[in-house]
Design a protein around this motif. Structure first.
Motif, PDB file in Angstrom:
ATOM      1  N   LEU A 160       0.882  -1.168   0.000  1.00 10.44           N
ATOM      2  CA  LEU A 160       0.000   0.000   0.000  1.00 10.44           C
ATOM      3  C   LEU A 160       0.918   1.215   0.000  1.00 10.44           C
ATOM      4  O   LEU A 160       1.989   1.184   0.608  1.00 10.44           O
ATOM      5  CB  LEU A 160      -0.865   0.040   1.264  1.00 10.44           C
ATOM      6  CG  LEU A 160      -2.166  -0.760   1.288  1.00 10.44           C
ATOM      7  CD1 LEU A 160      -2.888  -0.527   2.612  1.00 10.44           C
ATOM      8  CD2 LEU A 160      -3.092  -0.407   0.127  1.00 10.44           C
ATOM      9  N   SER A 207       0.932   3.612   1.698  1.00  9.65           N
ATOM     10  CA  SER A 207       1.194   4.006   3.086  1.00  9.65           C
ATOM     11  C   SER A 207       2.562   3.566   3.583  1.00  9.65           C
ATOM     12  O   SER A 207       3.120   4.171   4.485  1.00  9.65           O
ATOM     13  CB  SER A 207       0.162   3.383   4.018  1.00  9.65           C
ATOM     14  OG  SER A 207      -1.071   3.263   3.378  1.00  9.65           O
ATOM     15  N   MET A 253       1.477  10.719   6.942  1.00  9.61           N
ATOM     16  CA  MET A 253       1.058  10.485   8.330  1.00  9.61           C
ATOM     17  C   MET A 253       1.679  11.525   9.255  1.00  9.61           C
ATOM     18  O   MET A 253       1.019  12.039  10.155  1.00  9.61           O
ATOM     19  CB  MET A 253       1.435   9.070   8.761  1.00  9.61           C
ATOM     20  CG  MET A 253       0.622   8.023   8.009  1.00  9.61           C
ATOM     21  SD  MET A 253       1.145   6.346   8.393  1.00  9.61           S
ATOM     22  CE  MET A 253       0.708   5.539   6.855  1.00  9.61           C
ATOM     23  N   LEU A 293      -4.465  13.299  12.802  1.00  6.06           N
ATOM     24  CA  LEU A 293      -4.203  11.864  12.935  1.00  6.06           C
ATOM     25  C   LEU A 293      -3.603  11.608  14.310  1.00  6.06           C
ATOM     26  O   LEU A 293      -2.572  12.172  14.648  1.00  6.06           O
ATOM     27  CB  LEU A 293      -3.211  11.463  11.838  1.00  6.06           C
ATOM     28  CG  LEU A 293      -3.114  10.013  11.433  1.00  6.06           C
ATOM     29  CD1 LEU A 293      -4.463   9.450  11.036  1.00  6.06           C
ATOM     30  CD2 LEU A 293      -2.139   9.882  10.271  1.00  6.06           C
ATOM     31  N   VAL A 348      -1.879   1.106  14.544  1.00  4.96           N
ATOM     32  CA  VAL A 348      -1.894   0.911  13.088  1.00  4.96           C
ATOM     33  C   VAL A 348      -0.844   1.815  12.447  1.00  4.96           C
ATOM     34  O   VAL A 348      -0.049   1.384  11.607  1.00  4.96           O
ATOM     35  CB  VAL A 348      -3.292   1.228  12.510  1.00  4.96           C
ATOM     36  CG1 VAL A 348      -3.303   1.050  11.004  1.00  4.96           C
ATOM     37  CG2 VAL A 348      -4.352   0.362  13.162  1.00  4.96           C
ATOM     38  N   LEU A 349      -0.847   3.064  12.858  1.00  6.20           N
ATOM     39  CA  LEU A 349       0.148   3.992  12.327  1.00  6.20           C
ATOM     40  C   LEU A 349       1.568   3.485  12.648  1.00  6.20           C
ATOM     41  O   LEU A 349       2.457   3.502  11.799  1.00  6.20           O
ATOM     42  CB  LEU A 349      -0.085   5.384  12.923  1.00  6.20           C
ATOM     43  CG  LEU A 349       0.851   6.487  12.454  1.00  6.20           C
ATOM     44  CD1 LEU A 349       0.073   7.783  12.229  1.00  6.20           C
ATOM     45  CD2 LEU A 349       1.975   6.757  13.428  1.00  6.20           C
ATOM     46  N   ARG A 400       2.759   0.872  10.300  1.00  9.21           N
ATOM     47  CA  ARG A 400       3.206   1.424   9.017  1.00  9.21           C
ATOM     48  C   ARG A 400       4.605   2.049   9.156  1.00  9.21           C
ATOM     49  O   ARG A 400       5.477   1.835   8.325  1.00  9.21           O
ATOM     50  CB  ARG A 400       2.255   2.518   8.512  1.00  9.21           C
ATOM     51  CG  ARG A 400       0.758   2.164   8.490  1.00  9.21           C
ATOM     52  CD  ARG A 400       0.436   1.059   7.511  1.00  9.21           C
ATOM     53  NE  ARG A 400      -0.998   0.893   7.330  1.00  9.21           N
ATOM     54  CZ  ARG A 400      -1.742  -0.071   7.866  1.00  9.21           C
ATOM     55  NH1 ARG A 400      -1.190  -0.983   8.661  1.00  9.21           N
ATOM     56  NH2 ARG A 400      -3.048  -0.146   7.620  1.00  9.21           N
ATOM     57  N   GLU A 444      -8.496   2.237   7.339  1.00  6.94           N
ATOM     58  CA  GLU A 444      -7.749   2.979   8.352  1.00  6.94           C
ATOM     59  C   GLU A 444      -7.520   4.411   7.878  1.00  6.94           C
ATOM     60  O   GLU A 444      -7.117   4.628   6.739  1.00  6.94           O
ATOM     61  CB  GLU A 444      -6.381   2.317   8.592  1.00  6.94           C
ATOM     62  CG  GLU A 444      -6.436   0.907   9.140  1.00  6.94           C
ATOM     63  CD  GLU A 444      -6.999   0.842  10.553  1.00  6.94           C
ATOM     64  OE1 GLU A 444      -7.103   1.905  11.211  1.00  6.94           O
ATOM     65  OE2 GLU A 444      -7.343  -0.273  10.985  1.00  6.94           O
ATOM     66  N   LEU A 445      -7.706   5.345   8.789  1.00  2.97           N
ATOM     67  CA  LEU A 445      -7.543   6.754   8.409  1.00  2.97           C
ATOM     68  C   LEU A 445      -6.120   7.034   7.910  1.00  2.97           C
ATOM     69  O   LEU A 445      -5.927   7.766   6.932  1.00  2.97           O
ATOM     70  CB  LEU A 445      -7.880   7.657   9.610  1.00  2.97           C
ATOM     71  CG  LEU A 445      -7.768   9.155   9.359  1.00  2.97           C
ATOM     72  CD1 LEU A 445      -8.728   9.610   8.253  1.00  2.97           C
ATOM     73  CD2 LEU A 445      -8.021   9.958  10.633  1.00  2.97           C
ATOM     74  N   CYS A 446      -5.126   6.437   8.560  1.00  2.00           N
ATOM     75  CA  CYS A 446      -3.751   6.755   8.160  1.00  2.00           C
ATOM     76  C   CYS A 446      -3.484   6.334   6.717  1.00  2.00           C
ATOM     77  O   CYS A 446      -2.700   6.972   6.021  1.00  2.00           O
ATOM     78  CB  CYS A 446      -2.723   6.178   9.127  1.00  2.00           C
ATOM     79  SG  CYS A 446      -2.658   4.395   9.199  1.00  2.00           S
ATOM     80  N   ASP A 447      -4.147   5.295   6.250  1.00  2.00           N
ATOM     81  CA  ASP A 447      -3.982   4.885   4.851  1.00  2.00           C
ATOM     82  C   ASP A 447      -4.814   5.764   3.928  1.00  2.00           C
ATOM     83  O   ASP A 447      -4.371   6.176   2.858  1.00  2.00           O
ATOM     84  CB  ASP A 447      -4.440   3.433   4.654  1.00  2.00           C
ATOM     85  CG  ASP A 447      -3.587   2.449   5.438  1.00  2.00           C
ATOM     86  OD1 ASP A 447      -2.375   2.675   5.547  1.00  2.00           O
ATOM     87  OD2 ASP A 447      -4.153   1.461   5.944  1.00  2.00           O
TER      88      ASP A 447
END
Ligand code: FAD
Ligand code: SF4
Ligand code: SF4
Lengths: 375, 474
Positions: A35, A37, A46, A55, A60-61, A64, B23-26
Motif C-alpha cells: 500500500l 502508506s 502520516m 491523525l 496501526v500507524l 506502518r 484505516e484513516l492513516c492509509d
C-alpha cells in the motif's frame, strides 16, 4: 513529545505538496507490503496529519512507520533525508504508550536485559573474545570492535577479519567484552537505550586511545554518525571500517592475494554505502584479487537496493525481510556472478537466507571472508 | 460463517484483507494529488482497495454498482488536476498491483502492459529488448501507464513522438457497467470503424478503468545530445522553434522555460542561471551521430538567426538532467526541495500560438495583482505532437498552502486566466488532466456536445460510479 517531530514539518509539507512518489518503487517496505502508506510518501503523509492534529498516532500507524529498513533510498529520490524523519517518528512512537509491532520492541528489551539484541549469554562472547591472543595488546594501532551479529551469528566473519589483520601484521587489540553498540535499539526508536550503550561503549573505546576498527557496517555507522549525536561530542573517537583498512593494506602492499577465477558482484550495505559514502574501497578491494571479474548489479552504489534486514525489519517481519533479500539475490544472479559479496554481517545473514529461500546457488560472502581465503 | 454483508466485508472477501483498508492513516495517503484543488478540500475516501486482477476489478465495480458507491481509479496519485480524488468519498482503487509487462515484441514494435505498471518499468523492459518507449514524464519513476493514458501527459520526447496516448494501439477497459472490452490490437491501424479507443484515452477514469494497453515502441536511437538557447521574449523563442521546423529538423525535446522556472529546476544542482535571460529553450535530438550533429547545427543556426544566445553547457546539462528523471537519474529530482514553501498549481490553457506572449504578459500582470512576484515558479512551454512548434503554454502559480486565503486566491486567479484564454480564442485544455481544475469551464466550451458526452457517460456508467463529480460530470 510531538515537538521532536516539528523540525520535519517542512519536509512533510513539501511531500504533501508534490506527492511525487519517486521514493515508492524502490522502497523495500513498499515492495513487500504494497500500500502506498508503507513508502516514505505514506509515512510523510502520516507525519503531516499527525503534526496537524488530524491523525492520532496508534498501533496501526506505528505498524506502518516501523515497516522501514532505514535504507535511505527514499532520501536519494527526495532530496530531503526522509529516512531521518521516519527514524524520529519511530523514536516518538517508542517513547509513547502506543503498542509497537511485535519483534521491534523485543530488540530493545533484549539489549536492555542482556546487553545484546539476540539475548545471548554474554559469557559466551567473553570466553571467545578472551581466547583471542591480541586482546591484551597494550599498545596497538587499532582497537577491533566486534559487533553482536558477528559474535553470536556469524563468527566465521571474526575469524576471517583476524586472519587478514594478522597476515598484514596490523597491530591491534580486542576488547574482551561484548557490549552492543546500540544500533539495533536506536533503529527501533529506543534512543535512551541506544544512548546508554553509546556511553558504555565509548568509555571503553576511549580508554584504549586507539583508532577503532569496525567490521560491521551497522556498528561503523553508529560510531561515525550517531555517537556524535547521542554523546553530543563532535568526534568521540576515530573509526575506520575493515573494508577501508583492507583497501589501504592492499594498496601499500601488505596483503598478497592469490588468484580467484570468479565473477563477483557487490552489494552495498546501506549503512556503509548510502549512509557513509563508502563505495569505491570495496570495489577496489575486489578488483585487486587477481582473476576476479567484478560486475555491477542493475541497482548499485547510491541506488543500491536494500537487503531488507535493517531498521528492525528482519526481527519485526522476518518473512518480508527474507523476501526482499531474495529480490536482491535474483538481481545478483542476473549479472551472471557466482559470488555475491557484501561488507556487513547483517546483510550477509539476510542475503544468505534470501538465497536459500529461492534455492539460489549463488555464494553469499563478505569481503573479509573472500580476502581471507585468498591469502 | 455467514456471508459477508457490508461493503467492507465483501471487498475483503474479493481481494483479501491485506489489500482493503479503512484505516484513516492509509486513506489520508490517498486523499491528495499534486494539485491545489486537492488541498483546498477534504477528499479522504472511505476505503482504499488494491485489486490483483482484472477479474477482481470487475467484481469491485459490480459491488460499487450494487451499493451505488463511487469508485475512483488511482494510479500513483501524481496528477496535477485533482482528477483521482474521491470527490464524493467512496472507494479509491489503486491499480499498481496490475503492474506486469506482459510482452515486448520488438518485431512488431509493440509492448503489452498492465495499466498499473510504472512508465519507468515499461521503459526498462523495452530497453532490454533494444526498443524504446517514448512517454517519459518527469514522474515516470512513479506514475502509471493508466494514469498517463488518462491524462494528456507530456514527455520530454514528445516533440518527436507525441503524447502518451499517441503511443496506444490497443486497450482493455472495464466499463462502469462492469463489462470488459478490448479495442485495437497489435497492428498500427486497428480501427475497423469509429475510433472508439479515443473515448477512453484522456478520459481520466470517467468512462472505464483501463486494465491493459498495447503500446508503440521505437528502435533505440544510437545517440542523444542537446543544446539550449536564451531569448529576449516568448515570441522570439517561438519564432526560433518555427524556423527549426521549417528547416526540416525534428528534435525529440523542445522545452521552453522562463527564468523563474529554470531557477526552480536548478534547486538541487544549484547551477546559476544568467540574469538577463527571459525565455530559454532546451532542444534535444536523437539518432545516429552525424544526424544529431547536423540537427544541433541547424537548431543553433535557427536560434541565432533570431538573436538567440547559446547557454553554457553546464546549464544545458543541468536542465536536461532535471527534466530527465528516470531510474538512473532520480537523485537529480528537484521537486521536493523546490516545493517546500509553495505548491505551484498549473494553468494549462491552450491559446493560439501568436497569443502566447500576450497571454503570458496578462498572467504576469495578474500575478502582480495577486501578490505573487519574485517567487521561482514561472511559465513553461513544451512542444507536443506537432514537432518542434509548441502548442500549449503553462503557468505555474505558487501558493503558500499554510495560508487559507492564498488557496482561495488560486481559485480566483484560475477563473480569470481560463476566461481570458477563452476570450482570446483559446481553450481550456486537458493537458495534464481536467479533473477539478478546469472542469468549471468544460460545459461552456463544449456547448451542444456536452449532452452527447453525458449520454455516452450514462451508457457506459449508468450509475455514475466512476470518478463521480470529476471532469465536469455531476
Ligand atoms: C514530480 C511530478 C512531475 C510530473 N511531471 C510530469 C510530466 O513531465 N509530464 C506529464 O504529463 N505529467 C507530469 N506530472 C503529472 C502526472 O505525473 C501525470 O499526469 C501522470 O500521468 C499521472 O499518472 P498517475 O499514475 O499518477 O495517475 P493518477 O494521478 O493516479 O490519476 C490520474 C487520472 O487518471 C485516472 N486513472 C489512473 N489510472 C487509470 C486507469 N488504469 N484507468 C482509467 N483511469 C485511470 C485517475 O482516475 C485520474 O483521473 C508530474 C507529476 C509530478 C508529481
Ligand atoms: S520523494 Fe519525497 S516528496 Fe516525493 S513522495 Fe517521496 S517523500 Fe514525498
Ligand atoms: S528508508 Fe528505505 S525502507 Fe524506509 S521508507 Fe525509505 S526507502 Fe522505504
Amino acid at each position: 513529545m510531538i515537538e521532536r517531530l516539528e523540525k520535519y514539518d517542512e519536509w512533510a509539507r513539501a511531500c504533501m505538496h508534490v506527492r511525487c512518489g519517486l521514493c515508492r518503487e524502490n522502497c523495500p517496505a513498499y515492495s513487500q507490503l504494497r500500500l502506498d502508506s508503507y513508502s516514505a510518501k505514506g509515512k510523510m503523509t502520516m507525519l503531516f496529519y499527525w503534526l496537524k492534529g488530524r491523525l492520532e498516532p496508534d498501533a496501526v500507524l506505528a505498524e506502518r512507520v516501523f515497516a522501514c529498513t532505514s535504507c535511505g533510498l527514499c532520501d536519494v529520490a527526495c532530496g530531503y533525508e526522509q529516512s531521518a524523519a521516519i527514524q524520529e517518528m519511530k523514536g516518538v512512537l517508542f517513547d509513547s504508550a502506543i503498542s509497537l509491532p511485535e519483534g521491534y520492541k523485543q530488540i530493545s528489551d533484549r539489549t536492555r536485559e542482556s546487553g545484546n539484541p539476540y539475548a545471548e549469554d554474554r559469557e559466551k562472547a567473553r570466553t571467545f573474545l578472551e581466547s583471542i591472543p591480541e586482546r591484551n595488546a597494550e599498545t596497538a594501532d587499532y582497537t577491533l570492535f566486534l559487533g553482536c551479529t558477528e559474535l553470536y551469528r556469524e563468527q566465521e566473519q571474526v575469524t576471517d577479519v583476524l586472519r587478514i589483520l594478522r597476515d598484514a601484521d596490523v597491530s591491534f587489540s580486542v576488547i574482551s567484552e561484548n557490549i552492543c553498540c546500540g544500533s539495533p535499539a536506536y533503529r527501533v526508536g529506543d534512543q535512551k537505550q541506544a544512548q546508554e550503550q553509546a556511553l558504555s561503549v565509548a568509555k571503553m573505546l576511549k580508554e584504549k586511545e586507539q583508532k577503532v576498527l569496525a567490521s560491521c557496517a551497522g556498528c561503523y555507522r553508529m560510531f561515525s554518525h550517531y555517537y556524535p549525536l547521542l554523546l553530543e561530542e563532535e568526534n568521540p573517537f576515530p573509526v575506520i571500517h575493515s573494508v577501508q583498512l583492507i583497501d589501504q593494506l592492499i594498496s601499500d602492499g601488505s596483503l598478497d592475494l592469490q588468484p580467484l577465477d570468479a565473477k563477483v558482484t557487490y552489494h552495498d550495505p546501506c549503512h556503509l554505502g548510502r549512509h557513509a559514502g563508502v563505495y569505491d574501497e570495496p570495489r577496489r578491494v575486489l578488483s585487486a584479487i587477481p582473476g576476479v571479474e567484478l560486475v555491477e548489479m542493475e541497482w548499485n552504489r547510491k541506488f543500491s537496493k536494500c537487503c531488507g534486514a535493517g531498521g528492525g525489519f528482519r526481527s519485526g517481519r522476518p518473512d518480508d525481510a527474507i523476501a526482499v533479500a531474495a529480490h536482491r539475490v535474483k538481481e545478483a544472479e542476473s549479472t551472471g556472478a557466482s559470488i555475491l559479496v557484501t561488507a556487513c554481517p547483517f546483510c550477509l545473514r539476510n542475503l544468505s537466507d534470501g538465497a536459500k529461500s529461492i534455492g539460489s546457488d549463488i555464494e553469499v560472502r563478505t569481503i573479509e571472508s573472500l580476502i581471507a581465503d585468498q591469502l | 460463517m455467514s456471508a459477508p454483508t457490508s461493503l467492507y466485508q465483501q471487498l475483503r472477501a474479493i481481494i483479501g484483507p491485506e489489500y482493503v483498508t479503512e484505516e484513516l492513516c492509509d486513506r489520508l495517503v490517498y486523499s491528495k494529488d499534486y494539485s491545489i484543488e486537492g488541498i483546498a478540500d477534504d477528499y479522504t475516501p472511505d476505503f482504499v482497495v488494491k485489486p490483483g486482477s482484472v477479474d477482481e476489478i470487475e467484481r469491485i465495480i459490480a459491488l460499487a454498482n450494487e451499493f451505488k458507491m463511487p469508485l475512483y481509479t488511482w494510479g500513483a496519485g501524481t496528477s496535477m488536476s485533482g482528477n483521482p480524488l474521491a470527490v464524493h468519498r467512496g472507494i479509491v482503487l489503486d491499480t499498481k498491483r496490475l503492474n506486469q509487462v506482459l510482452e515486448v515484441d520488438p518485431d512488431n514494435l509493440t509492448i503489452t502492459v498492465q495499466a498499473g505498471a510504472t512508465m519507468a518499468e515499461v521503459q526498462a523492459a523495452a530497453m532490454k529488448h533494444g526498443v524504446f518507449f517514448t512517454h517519459q514524464p518527469e514522474s515516470c519513476l512513479s506514475s502509471t501507464i493508466g494514469g498517463a493514458l488518462s491524462c494528456m501527459g507530456i514527455s520530454i520526447f514528445g516533440a518527436k513522438y507525441g503524447y502518451a496516448y499517441d503511443q496506444v494501439v490497443g486497450v482493455e477497459v472495464v466499463l462502469g457497467t462492469g463489462k470488459r472490452v478490448r479495442i485495437g490490437g497489435k497492428s498500427y491501424l486497428s480501427v475497423p470503424s469509429h475510433n472508439l479507443m479515443n473515448l477512453f484515452l484522456g478520459a481520466e477514469g470517467t468512462l472505464g478503468i483501463i486494465t491493459e494497453a498495447i503500446l508503440k515502441v521505437y528502435p533505440l536511437p544510437a545517440t542523444r545530445d542537446r543544446v539550449s538557447y536564451a531569448f529576449s521574449d516568448i515570441t522570439t523563442a517561438m519564432e526560433a522553434c518555427k524556423r527549426v521546423h521549417g528547416a526540416g529538423c525534428w528534435p525529440e525535446t523542445v522545452y521552453a522555460f522562463d527564468r523563474r522556472s529554470l531557477v526552480q529546476y536548478m534547486e538541487r544542482s544549484k547551477t546559476p542561471i544568467p540574469e538577463e535571460l527571459s525565455m530559454a529553450v532546451l532542444f534535444g535530438c536523437s539518432g545516429d551521430h552525424d544526424l544529431v550533429e547536423k540537427m544541433l547545427e541547424v537548431i543553433s543556426r535557427s536560434c541565432e538567426q533570431v538573436n538567440g544566445v547559446r547557454m553554457s553547457e553546464e546549464v544545458t546539462e543541468s536542465w536536461g538532467d532535471s527534466v530527465n528523471i528516470n531510474r538512473e537519474t532520480f537523485d537529480k529530482s528537484n521537486f521536493a526541495l523546490s516545493h517546500t514553501d509553495y505548491e505551484p498549481d498549473l494553468i494549462d490553457a491552450c491559446v493560439p500560438l501568436s497569443k502566447f506572449q500576450e497571454y503570458s504578459d496578462f498572467c504576469d500582470e495578474l500575478k502582480k495583482e495577486f501578490g505573487w512576484v519574485d517567487i521561482d515558479f514561472g511559465a513553461f512551454i513544451v512542444a507536443g505532437p506537432r514537432g518542434p512548434i509548441p502548442f500549449c503554454i503553462y503557468f505555474s502559480v505558487p501558493i503558500d498552502t499554510r495560508i487559507p486565503r492564498e488557496i482561495e486566491k488560486w481559485f480566483e486567479f484560475k477563473e480569470k486566466m481560463y476566461q481570458r484564454a477563452i476570450a482570446m480564442g483559446g481553450s481550456v485544455s486537458n493537458a495534464n488532466g481536467v479533473g477539478l481544475r478546469s472542469a468549471p469551464w468544460v460545459r461552456e466550451q463544449l456547448g451542444d456536445a456536452w449532452e452527447l458526452l453525458t449520454d455516452i457517460k450514462s451508457l457506459v456508467d449508468p450509475n455514475n460510479i466512476l470518478n463521480r463529480g470529476q471532469r465536469g460530470f455531476d
